[in-house]
Every structure is written in structure tokens, then in C-alpha cells.
Scaffold this active site. Structure first.
Site, mmCIF file in Angstrom:
data_model
loop_
_atom_site.group_PDB
_atom_site.id
_atom_site.type_symbol
_atom_site.label_atom_id
_atom_site.label_comp_id
_atom_site.label_asym_id
_atom_site.label_seq_id
_atom_site.Cartn_x
_atom_site.Cartn_y
_atom_site.Cartn_z
ATOM 1 N N HIS A 46 -8.829 2.930 11.398
ATOM 2 C CA HIS A 46 -7.776 2.605 10.694
ATOM 3 C C HIS A 46 -8.106 1.483 9.488
ATOM 4 O O HIS A 46 -9.072 0.734 9.854
ATOM 5 C CB HIS A 46 -6.474 2.609 11.101
ATOM 6 N N ARG A 54 -0.749 -4.330 3.798
ATOM 7 C CA ARG A 54 0.503 -4.986 4.077
ATOM 8 C C ARG A 54 1.586 -4.437 2.927
ATOM 9 O O ARG A 54 1.066 -4.068 1.899
ATOM 10 C CB ARG A 54 0.552 -6.325 4.017
ATOM 11 N N GLU A 87 -2.991 2.169 8.411
ATOM 12 C CA GLU A 87 -1.763 1.443 9.096
ATOM 13 C C GLU A 87 -1.233 0.634 8.017
ATOM 14 O O GLU A 87 -1.694 -0.072 7.369
ATOM 15 C CB GLU A 87 -2.322 0.453 10.009
ATOM 16 N N ASN A 117 5.972 -6.949 7.608
ATOM 17 C CA ASN A 117 6.464 -8.197 8.196
ATOM 18 C C ASN A 117 8.019 -8.376 7.802
ATOM 19 O O ASN A 117 8.372 -8.341 6.813
ATOM 20 C CB ASN A 117 5.395 -9.356 7.794
ATOM 21 N N HIS A 173 -10.325 -0.402 -1.879
ATOM 22 C CA HIS A 173 -9.321 0.362 -2.345
ATOM 23 C C HIS A 173 -9.400 1.507 -1.189
ATOM 24 O O HIS A 173 -10.345 1.628 -0.288
ATOM 25 C CB HIS A 173 -9.645 1.176 -3.565
ATOM 26 N N GLU A 183 -8.113 5.489 -4.650
ATOM 27 C CA GLU A 183 -8.936 6.446 -5.581
ATOM 28 C C GLU A 183 -8.641 7.955 -5.069
ATOM 29 O O GLU A 183 -8.603 8.093 -3.765
ATOM 30 C CB GLU A 183 -10.264 6.282 -5.007
#
Length: 146
Positions: A5, A9, A62, A66, A80, A123
Site C-alpha cells: 500500500h 496522512r 492507506e 491522527n 503522487h 494523476e
């Protein structure tokens, strides 16, 4: 070696899921809430990848949230994400209709760039051969950075 993966964030789960799931078409395959670590992990996969195997054995994105606020800058600094779509013009129109800025329009019928709510460059590539140039995309200028 087996690709697992890419992690990015995020600062707003709802805005990110709208972008990646509702607009881009990815599917949530797993979610982990870690109270001790104070974070949420959300794993997404493309529908065509899910057709090839279960969610544990396909490439994933993923999203890491937080719970304690952090400020992230330079979302572009890792590079990207890239996804292939059946019709780049239809996809970009759907994104534009939803208020997403097309930073690099698909002037060539082959490639476009948009940004996630957290500034991650995405993209978009045309599946197969490039589509013939068409308006309004052919004469549209770049907007911002991508």
C-alpha cells in the site's frame, strides 16, 4: 517482493472518503481504530483490483488519520498517486462537477492531475489509447500546482 500500500496522512475523514470513495470510486476494505495510538487507518482499493482478489491481497491506499490535530504541509513532497480510468473526460467532468479543481486538465486525452482535500497530487490516466482531444479540456490551462 509484493507491493502492499501507499500511506497518506489526512486531516478530515469525511472529506477524504468523499474524495477517494464517492468521487474517485475507491472502496473501503478495512478500518482500524487504535485508541492507544490515537489514530485511525482506512484502507481503500480500486474496484477492478478487488475483482482480482480479496481486500487483503490487492494494492491499497492507506489513509492515516491522527486523532490529535497535526498540521501537514507539502503533500506533494512524496510524489503522487496514479489511477487508470475508463474515460478520462467523464471522470474529470465528474470531479469538476463536484467542485474539485482539475489542476492539469486532460488536454491530450491521456493524463490529468487533481489534488485530494489534503493536497496530495493524484494523476489520472486514460485506460488504453489516448482519447481524441476535445473541448473544454483541449484549451483549458493548468490551475495551481500538480
Amino acid at each position: 517482493m509484493h507491493y502492499l500500500h501507499t500511506m497518506v496522512r489526512i486531516t478530515d475523514i469525511d472529506a477524504s472518503l468523499r474524495f477517494y470513495c464517492e468521487l474517485m470510486g475507491l472502496k473501503e476494505v478495512r478500518r482500524i481504530e487504535n485508541e492507544k495510538g490515537r489514530f485511525t487507518l482506512i484502507f481503500l482499493a480500486a474496484p477492478t483490483d478487488l475483482e482480482k482478489g480479496d481486500g487483503e491481497h490487492v494494492p491499497k491506499l492507506e489513509l492515516t488519520y491522527n486523532w490529535d490535530p497535526e498540521e501537514y504541509s507539502g503533500g506533494r513532497n512524496f510524489g503522487h498517486l496514479a489511477y487508470r480510468v475508463e474515460n478520462i473526460y467523464d471522470f474529470c467532468q465528474k470531479m469538476a462537477d463536484a467542485g474539485v479543481t482539475i489542476n492539469r486538465p486532460p488536454r491530450d486525452g491521456n493524463m490529468a492531475f487533481v489534488r485530494s482535500p489534503d493536497g496530495i497530487s493524484v494523476e489520472i490516466l486514460q485506460q488504453g489509447e489516448a482519447l481524441a482531444p476535445q473541448e473544454p479540456w483541449a484549451s483549458m490551462q493548468n490551475t495551481g500546482s500538480w
